[in-house]
Enzyme design. Structure first.
Site, PDB file in Angstrom:
ATOM      1  NE  ARG A 104      -0.995   2.480   2.620  1.00  0.00           N
ATOM      2  CZ  ARG A 104      -0.751   3.879   3.490  1.00  0.00           C
ATOM      3  NH1 ARG A 104      -0.944   4.787   2.505  1.00  0.00           N
ATOM      4  NH2 ARG A 104      -0.314   4.143   4.663  1.00  0.00           N
ATOM      5  CG  ASP A 105       2.884   4.189   3.181  1.00  0.00           C
ATOM      6  OD1 ASP A 105       3.044   4.894   1.884  1.00  0.00           O
ATOM      7  OD2 ASP A 105       3.485   4.587   3.832  1.00  0.00           O
ATOM      8  CG  HIS A 116       3.551   4.250   9.244  1.00  0.00           C
ATOM      9  ND1 HIS A 116       3.109   2.887   8.485  1.00  0.00           N
ATOM     10  CD2 HIS A 116       3.836   5.717   9.252  1.00  0.00           C
ATOM     11  CE1 HIS A 116       3.005   3.694   7.489  1.00  0.00           C
ATOM     12  NE2 HIS A 116       3.563   5.255   7.341  1.00  0.00           N
ATOM     13  CG  HIS A 163       7.258   7.575   5.840  1.00  0.00           C
ATOM     14  ND1 HIS A 163       7.523   7.721   4.711  1.00  0.00           N
ATOM     15  CD2 HIS A 163       6.049   7.199   6.264  1.00  0.00           C
ATOM     16  CE1 HIS A 163       6.286   6.978   4.299  1.00  0.00           C
ATOM     17  NE2 HIS A 163       5.693   6.716   4.761  1.00  0.00           N
ATOM     18  CB  CYS A 184       2.953  11.141   1.766  1.00  0.00           C
ATOM     19  SG  CYS A 184       1.642  12.311   1.922  1.00  0.00           S
ATOM     20  CG  ASN A 206       7.163   3.492   4.632  1.00  0.00           C
ATOM     21  OD1 ASN A 206       6.488   4.167   3.262  1.00  0.00           O
ATOM     22  ND2 ASN A 206       5.955   3.154   5.867  1.00  0.00           N
TER      23      ASN A 206
END
Ligand code: COA
Ligand code: ZN
Length: 321
Positions: free
Chosen positions: A12-13, A204, A206, A237, A246
């Site tokens: 996803r990310d 979470h 990065h 993002c 990430n």
């Protein structure tokens, strides 16, 4: 051995940020491979508008086609009611709702004010909350916003509180653009854990400024036991200037295992999966362990050293004759 819960977000990310569209079959194969690696949760895809995130426009097909492994939770990102309906239609285990605690970041990412987002998410929670699907809320930019700067700790706690009151199962504290630093992480994590002991808290990070592993230590010191990370360090993002990947799952798991934590994750398994990423995305990843190998992956002694040591031995044995 302290148990930690690892949550993979690369599909996803990571994939949402790639310029090349990754084939649906490759996404499915990747999720299936990751399902065998011991994660607690996998964020499979995102039910956002396909115009906003074209890379994940195949969310339904991916979610329907993966082979789910019992014991692994399959979560998806949900930005609004339409996304929630789509996610429920695929029988996800968890919906990961998202909003930013920074007004300018929320406006650029979700095209709404924070209050509008909250009102929408409240509606989403009331719809999902009636069924078996768990709700997590990912709060972006809690450690700083590239447009606003720092976000006050009390403001972050206020947003966690508003969602806790709606009965969500978990909250993820997201360092969306790598602005967090270890002592800040420790302080915020501790404040959240102490005030909301019933919530499942995820961190979470990065690695935008190279502090993600250090920040993990800050979180561990506060008692956090659940981490998002991305295979190969993919991610970013699309709505945060300069945001990069990430924290890399294999780098993180490698460090945590050396420190004696039980991550549940099979490091060789994820390294094999990570090695496939460059072929899918068309460029190398920032994975350090894939490049350097594990700490005790020993290399053969170079041939000239063998010759040298033979000379030393014969000189030594000769001297003893
Ligand atoms: N799934 C599918 N389509 C959606 C949708 C969803 N969850 N939400 C909105 N849409 C569609 C609408 O149907 C509409 O389509 P149309 O133009 O064909 O009529 C279009 O998108 C615009 O809808 P609107 O309600 O005006 O939303 P928006 O354009 O303001 O977009 C978001 C709002 C949140 C859906 C969108 O900005 C988005 O998905 N952003 C990505 C957020 C994200 O994932 N960021 C990275 C992770 S943090
Ligand atoms: Zn992220």
């Amino acid at each position: 051995m302290k148990r930690l819960y690892m949550q993979e977000v690369a599909t996803r990310d990571g994939f949402q940020n790639e310029a090349t569209f990754i084939d649906t079959a490759d996404k499915i194969a990747m999720v299936n491979a990751l399902s065998q690696c011991g994660y607690a949760k996998i964020e499979v895809t995102s039910f956002t508008s396909p115009k906003a995130i074209p890379a994940l426009r195949d969310a339904e097909e991916v979610m329907h086609s993966i082979t789910r492994k019992p014991g692994v939770e399959y979560t998806v990102l949900v930005p609004n009611l339409r996304g929630a309906e789509r996610a429920l239609g695929c029988g996800v285990d968890e919906a990961n709702l998202v909003m930013s605690v920074s007004e300018p970041h929320n406006r650029s990412n979700l095209r709404m004010t924070r209050e509008q987002s909250f009102a929408q998410l409240k509606e989403v929670i009331s719809v999902i909350g009636q069924g078996p699907v768990a709700v997590n809320v990912s709060l972006s930019t809690v450690f700083g916003c590239p447009m606003q700067g720092d976000v006050a700790l009390n403001e972050v706690l206020g947003w966690v509180d508003r969602f806790a009151s709606l009965g969500v199962r978990g909250v993820t504290l997201c360092d969306t653009t790598g602005m967090a630093y270890p002592s800040q992480v420790q302080a915020l994590s501790l404040a959240v854990i102490q005030r909301f002991p019933e919530l499942q808290i995820t961190l979470h990070f990065h690695n935008t400024r190279g502090m993600a592993l250090a920040n993990t230590l800050g979180a561990l010191q506060a008692g956090v036991d659940r981490f998002d990370s991305s295979l190969g360090g993919l991610g970013g993002c699309p709505y945060a200037p300069g945001a990069s990947g990430n924290v890399c799952t294999e780098d993180l798991v490698h460090m945590l295992q050396l420190m004696g934590y039980d991550t549940g994750v099979n490091l060789d398994g994820i390294l094999a999966a990570s090695a496939k990423l460059p072929g899918l995305i068309g460029h190398p990843t920032p994975s350090q362990i894939l490049t350097a190998g594990k700490r005790l992956d020993l290399h053969p002694i170079p041939e000239h050293l063998h010759t040298l040591s033979k000379q030393v031995v014969s000189a030594f044995t000769g001297a003893n004759k």
